[in-house]
Structures are given as C-alpha cells and as structure tokens.
Design a protein around this motif. Structure first.
Motif, PDB file in Angstrom:
ATOM      1  N   MET A 286     -40.014  23.874  25.368  1.00  0.00           N
ATOM      2  CA  MET A 286     -41.081  22.863  26.601  1.00  0.00           C
ATOM      3  C   MET A 286     -41.742  22.109  25.964  1.00  0.00           C
ATOM      4  SD  MET A 286     -40.967  24.534  29.511  1.00  0.00           S
ATOM      5  CE  MET A 286     -40.279  25.938  30.142  1.00  0.00           C
ATOM      6  N   SER A 287     -41.312  21.332  25.036  1.00  0.00           N
ATOM      7  CA  SER A 287     -41.928  20.169  24.351  1.00  0.00           C
ATOM      8  C   SER A 287     -41.388  18.997  24.770  1.00  0.00           C
ATOM      9  CB  SER A 287     -42.024  20.269  22.797  1.00  0.00           C
ATOM     10  OG  SER A 287     -41.395  19.351  22.163  1.00  0.00           O
ATOM     11  N   THR A 288     -42.187  17.983  25.011  1.00  0.00           N
ATOM     12  CA  THR A 288     -41.416  16.808  25.127  1.00  0.00           C
ATOM     13  C   THR A 288     -40.532  16.130  24.109  1.00  0.00           C
ATOM     14  OG1 THR A 288     -43.166  15.559  24.074  1.00  0.00           O
ATOM     15  CG2 THR A 288     -43.367  16.039  26.644  1.00  0.00           C
ATOM     16  N   GLY A 289     -40.409  16.856  22.872  1.00  0.00           N
ATOM     17  CA  GLY A 289     -39.469  16.395  22.213  1.00  0.00           C
ATOM     18  C   GLY A 289     -39.749  15.348  21.506  1.00  0.00           C
ATOM     19  N   GLY A 290     -39.097  15.131  20.131  1.00  0.00           N
ATOM     20  CA  GLY A 290     -39.496  14.173  19.382  1.00  0.00           C
ATOM     21  C   GLY A 290     -38.844  12.795  20.161  1.00  0.00           C
ATOM     22  N   ARG A 291     -39.889  11.794  20.344  1.00  0.00           N
ATOM     23  CA  ARG A 291     -39.539  10.531  20.760  1.00  0.00           C
ATOM     24  C   ARG A 291     -38.935   9.645  19.788  1.00  0.00           C
ATOM     25  NH1 ARG A 291     -44.931   9.137  24.111  1.00  0.00           N
ATOM     26  NH2 ARG A 291     -45.391  11.263  24.965  1.00  0.00           N
ATOM     27  N   ARG A 292     -37.623   9.658  19.825  1.00  0.00           N
ATOM     28  CA  ARG A 292     -36.915   8.971  18.786  1.00  0.00           C
ATOM     29  C   ARG A 292     -37.261   7.412  18.580  1.00  0.00           C
ATOM     30  NH1 ARG A 292     -33.713  10.077  22.712  1.00  0.00           N
ATOM     31  NH2 ARG A 292     -32.387   8.301  23.828  1.00  0.00           N
TER      32      ARG A 292
ATOM     33  N   ARG B 281     -37.875   3.618  18.333  1.00  0.00           N
ATOM     34  CA  ARG B 281     -37.356   2.390  19.222  1.00  0.00           C
ATOM     35  C   ARG B 281     -36.346   1.802  18.446  1.00  0.00           C
ATOM     36  NH1 ARG B 281     -39.486   0.301  24.507  1.00  0.00           N
ATOM     37  NH2 ARG B 281     -37.832  -1.486  24.219  1.00  0.00           N
TER      38      ARG B 281
ATOM     39  N   ARG C  89     -33.235  -3.065  23.319  1.00  0.00           N
ATOM     40  CA  ARG C  89     -34.013  -3.615  24.436  1.00  0.00           C
ATOM     41  C   ARG C  89     -35.317  -4.081  23.796  1.00  0.00           C
ATOM     42  NH1 ARG C  89     -33.712   0.712  27.809  1.00  0.00           N
ATOM     43  NH2 ARG C  89     -35.935   0.711  27.935  1.00  0.00           N
TER      44      ARG C  89
ATOM     45  N   HIS D  85     -39.031  -5.056  23.014  1.00  0.00           N
ATOM     46  CA  HIS D  85     -40.464  -4.554  23.301  1.00  0.00           C
ATOM     47  C   HIS D  85     -41.237  -5.647  23.834  1.00  0.00           C
ATOM     48  CE1 HIS D  85     -44.116  -2.558  22.613  1.00  0.00           C
ATOM     49  NE2 HIS D  85     -43.445  -1.615  22.167  1.00  0.00           N
TER      50      HIS D  85
END
Lengths: 345, 345
Positions: free
Chosen positions: B1-7, B9, B54, B56
């Motif tokens: 239920m975690s947002t997960g490691g935002r990999r 950019r 993309r 930033h």
DNA sequence: GTGAAAGCGCTAACAC
DNA sequence: GTGTTAGCGCTTTCAC
C-alpha cells in the motif's frame, strides 16, 4: 514602446539581508516550519511585506513543493466540471495551494500530453477528472505524486478514487421512465476510450445499467443505444440516429446533460414535442438543466462534495497518507418537465 | 500500500551520457538552438527517445523558458470562454507551448492572487480574459512578461489587446429591438470592477451604448438598467428587478448569454411568454443560445478568431516584438425566436 | 562545432 | 534557535 527593463526579482536572500537573518530563517517562515522564534518570524514577515517578496515557484519546485494542485479536465464545455472545481476551491481556500487546470483534448494521446505537462511542472498533487488514458498510466502517475481520480470505477492501491454510483443513477432514470409507462427507451452513450478500461468507465456503467434494467423489465427487445459522446454534438448525432429507427423511441436517456441538450435540438428539428411525443432525461443535474425552457429530468451527483472530497484526499496524501481511499457518492433523481407518460397510441 | 519508490527522473545528464555528448549539446538540441551538427542531433534525439526523457519544467524556468502560456479566466461557467480557448489551442498546436488555466474568482483580490500564481510559475506569456484588476496591475504584469489582454478597451503600450467592438454589438441589439417596435427596452449589465477602469470595461461599453442608442431614438425616459453580473444568477436577479417596475419592459437586452439564461428563468417564474410578452436578447452567441428551446437572439463575436489572435500575438511577443498591437473584432447580430414585436396594447 | 562550469532561487542537511 | 552550504536540472557564457 519597449517592454522596459524587467526589474530583478526580490529573492529570499534580499529578504534575509533586509531582516538581518539567514536565508534558512526566511525559508522556514515561508513554510511555517519548526525552528524560528516568534520575534524572528515577525521581523521576517515585515521584511517580506516591505519588499513585496513572493516565492519563486520554479525554484521551490527544484527542492520542495510547488504548492500547486494540477487538475486535468477532458474539456471545458461540460457545465458539470465547474461544480467540481468550486468544491475543490472551497476545500483548498485557506491553504497555500493554487489550482492550475489543463484540458485533455479529444484523444488519449492529447490527454497524455496534458498529464505530462502537469507532471513536468512538478505539481504537488493531481486530480484527473474522467480520464480516458490507460489505467497503467494512471498508476504510473500515482506512483510519482499524490493522485486522485474522479469518475472511473477501478480500484487501485496507488491512487484515491472519488466517484458517483453511476449504477444507482442510471437505474433511477430507467425505472423512472418505465414507471411513467415507457417501453421504447433509448440511450445515448459515449464511446469507450481504451477498450480494456471500458468496464470501469462511468459511461459504460451507465449504459450497462440501462441494459440491465431494461432486461429486468422484459424489455430486451427495446434496447437501443447510440454510442457517440457526452457533448452537445454527440447528443445531437445520437438522437438523430435513434429517431431514425422505426418505431422510434418514446423516451431517451442521455448519459450526460450536455448530450441531452444536443438531443433537444435533434428532437426539435424532427418536430417532436418534449415530453409530449418523446421524453428526455440527462445526467449531472447541471444548472442549465433547471432552466425553465429546458426543465430537464436529470440525475444529481453532488459535484461540490466530489470536488471538496478530492481536495481533502489530495491534501491528506500530500501530508503523507499512502493507503488508498475510495469515496462514493449516491446520486438522486430530479424529475422535471422533460419526462412524462408516453403518448397514447 | 505504499506509493512506491518514485524512481529518479531522467535528466539531461543521463541523456548526455547515453548519447556520449555533453549536456550542452543536449540542451541545444532540446531548444533547436544553433551550434550542433546533424549527426549529433540525431544521436541525442535517439537517446531522448530511448530513455523517455522529458525536460523538467521547473529547472528550465530557473534559467530559460517554461514553454507555458498562462490563461486567466474570470470563472469557468461562461460558455463563451471555451470558444476562445479552442482558438488559442489551435494557434498553439504544433508549438511546444502548453496552456495552463487559472480562475480569477469573485473579486479583484482573488484575481490578483491568480495572476500572481501565473507570474510566480514563470509562464512565458499570459492571456488575461476580461480581467477586472486595476489597469496599473495589467501594466505591471506586462512589464515583466509578454501579455495579451482580451476584453477591455484600454490602449496600452505595454501589452496587446484583443477585443470585440462592443459598441457595434450593443448597437445592433438595441436597434434590432427598436426596429421590432419596442420602446421599453431594459438592460442587464455587470457591476464595474475598479471604478477608475469602468469606461474601458466591455460591460460598461455595452451599457453606455444601450443608453446612447435609446437617447438617439428619443427613448431617454425608457432607459432602465439592472446592474448585477454576467452570470446566470446575475441575470436572474437583474430580470426580477426590471420586471418589478411598472410599466414593465417589453424587451430585455442582457449583456451576456449566460445572464440571459438566468433572465429566462425569471421570466418564466413571472409567467411571461418569450417573446410573446417580453423579448430577450443576449451577447456572445454561445452554442446554447442556438438551442431550439432557448433560441436566443444574440451577438456573435468570433471567439475562435479572438483566441487564435491572442495566441499569435503572444508568440510574436515571446519572439521579441515589443511594440503594442490592438486587434478588434466586429460582431454581428444573430436574430432568433426570442425577439419579436412587442404585444399590441 | 563542442564541452566545462557557473549559477538561477530555493530547501534541507548539518554544524554551531 | 540559528546560520552555512550543498545541491535540484537546466541554460548559458566562454574557453577550446
């Protein structure tokens, strides 16, 4: 005739110098962060005031928050969306968050670009209203930033969902029409976006529910659906198609008020009286549906509450919540003069 | 239920490494800048593609452009605004520019905050639709970034103006009503924002023109104006006020279609037939005005062309133009069934 | 034609 | 409680 020398922006360093403190102190005051004395806070606030300082959003974005909530809208013409946004604004008023809106355009590709734009601009949270992009895309976005999706019925552990119980709403309409004595009831729906997501899209649910209720009343043979889009143009085309059938329907249930407005034009062109010859119902209970000359029977889903809730859920996620929430609204029927018993044959 | 490691950019450095070139080279390719060989351009483009890079936006904003056009809208309910935006989108399609929308809210203070939000986000250009803030504020903004103002009639050396010839439009309506035989013609207008700007605001011009034409026809004594707002609610209140007078008007010219819709409700509640007992005209020729059950006589100002022009002017300014341009649209009357000769007395 | 490096304004470690 | 400082990802001199 020159644009004039754009005078240099006042920065946090200017404020710090003016107040005789460090930039850190200023930054902390700005963010209401812990670790500044009341006296210093006052001095800094005074300096900010005097210099007319305003934080540079892009610079903030590089390190921390942008204090920006991004909203993706499919388009700007559907009068139901402002209801949602009013709720969102109400929820966000009093916070430092600012809402920016982008529109998705006609297809999933354009919508993806619009979502990219929001992500690239580092919004702190994103609200996607009735998105048509693939579910994997929603999760990809949700993986990177607090996300609330309004409309589709899919469950996800990554984002929060705010939705209307479209099954209840559609059932209310169809039962209402059947209760008035109609049998040849037709429906105007919207073409699904990504085929694999169809089952979760609100327009599909409204259409499927229409079919189900028709069958439950033994009206299997009367089922007639025109699949166009939830727009004035779509409603017009859909109604034209349905009215071309023989025998023609005595009632039309448009999946959205906006489509019902288009249907109204088609009915008028065909010289058919509403509700004398054909009854018409919509969905969304937009303000225009209440207009006396339209007086459209519609389904009310509380857009204000949906918007407020979306805002609250976003703020919660920004504050750290990671578990996923699903919030469902139960709609109600608002009967008006556009629906009546079918003509005696 | 975690947002997960935002990999992390993908950055310009990753692209440079992948392509075996410098970050400078990548930056140049991104901006189509001068000074990269065709071969290198290809390699970089391939790397961008492969890595799904993309730019930033915030990082760009720190040094160069954001490729963002900010649009300020007074609110989201007026169906004329989407026409303008469609034109803007059309003009900007094919460029790298992305449009973000903010809404101004009810008063000048809220509108100022919304403008701040756009400025803080370093938009490359700003389009302000029917702004109500002080003129000095517009010039202050225009001093810092390419600005186009749509609506008000003021001249400025600092920003471009796109406007409708509201004097022509209002005159068309009033003459049309007089031509039908009306004498007791009333008007629903909008309260001016900043008093000092009143004369330049489009709603003031529509109202003043109404007065002028009435006088020119010797109808000085029949002049009746309800000053509310260009909204459904405002139109409703305005019409109620006007219908309360004795003798009541035989025709109402609402300064905007949206207000005319509200007036329609008031007329209906009062049991007055349109156009049998009271004729009604609007302004904007929105799509809903054409709706058969409304069929509202209105003034068409080409929103698409206005939006396109605003976009073109912004791009020109971004490319360096500093002289000021003023673009005026001439409106036309679209007579429909909501206006007819007054009842025989 | 190409790349190294400075710096945009801010936040967040970390030292004091 | 307070200040110093290292970057965030990009663009832009300015050498080469």
């Amino acid at each position: 005739m020159s644009t004039g020398g754009r005078r240099r922006r006042v920065t946090i360093a200017d404020v710090a110098r003016h107040a005789g403190v460090s930039t850190t102190a200023v930054s902390k005051v700005l963010r209401n962060a812990y670790g500044v004395s009341a006296a210093m806070r006052e001095r800094v606030k005074a300096a900010i005031e005097e210099l007319g300082y305003r934080p540079h959003a892009a610079a903030r974005a590089m390190r921390g928050r942008t204090y920006t909530i991004g909203v993706l809208l499919p388009e700007l013409r559907n009068p139901f969306f402002p209801d949602i946004l009013d709720g969102l604004y109400a929820q966000l008023s009093g916070t430092d968050y600012q809402v920016i809106i982008v529109t998705g355009g006609p297809d999933a590709k354009a919508e993806n670009r619009a979502i990219d734009a929001l992500v690239d601009r580092q919004v702190d949270g994103i609200l996607m209203v009735a998105p048509r992009v693939a579910r994997a895309r929603l999760e990809e976005v949700a993986c990177g930033l607090p996300t609330v999706v309004l409309g589709p019925h899919e469950k996800s552990a990554l984002y929060d969902a705010v939705l209307d119980d479209d099954e209840v709403g559609a059932e209310l309409v169809v039962r209402h029409l059947i209760g008035l004595g109609h049998r040849r009831i037709a429906h105007i729906g919207q073409r699904e976006g990504t085929p694999r997501r169809a089952a979760a899209m609100l327009h599909t649910i409204r259409a499927r529910t229409y079919e189900r209720v028709m069958r439950e009343h033994g009206l299997d043979d009367e089922i007639a659906i025109a699949t166009t889009s939830y727009s004035e143009e779509g409603g017009y085309r859909g109604a034209r198609e349905l009215l071309g059938r023989s025998p023609r329907p005595t009632a039309i249930f448009a999946g959205a008020d906006l489509a019902a407005f288009g249907a109204l034009t088609a009915l008028h062109e065909a010289g058919l009286a509403v509700p004398g010859e054909v009854s018409l119902a919509g969905y969304d209970n937009t303000r225009l549906a209440a207009l006396s000359t339209i007086s459209l029977t519609s389904v009310d889903q509380d857009g204000d509450v949906m918007g407020r809730t979306a805002g609250r859920l976003l703020l919660e996620r920004i504050e750290g919540r990671t578990s996923s929430v699903r919030f469902s609204i139960t709609p109600t029927l608002v009967p008006r003069r556009s629906t009546a018993p079918p003509p005696q044959t």
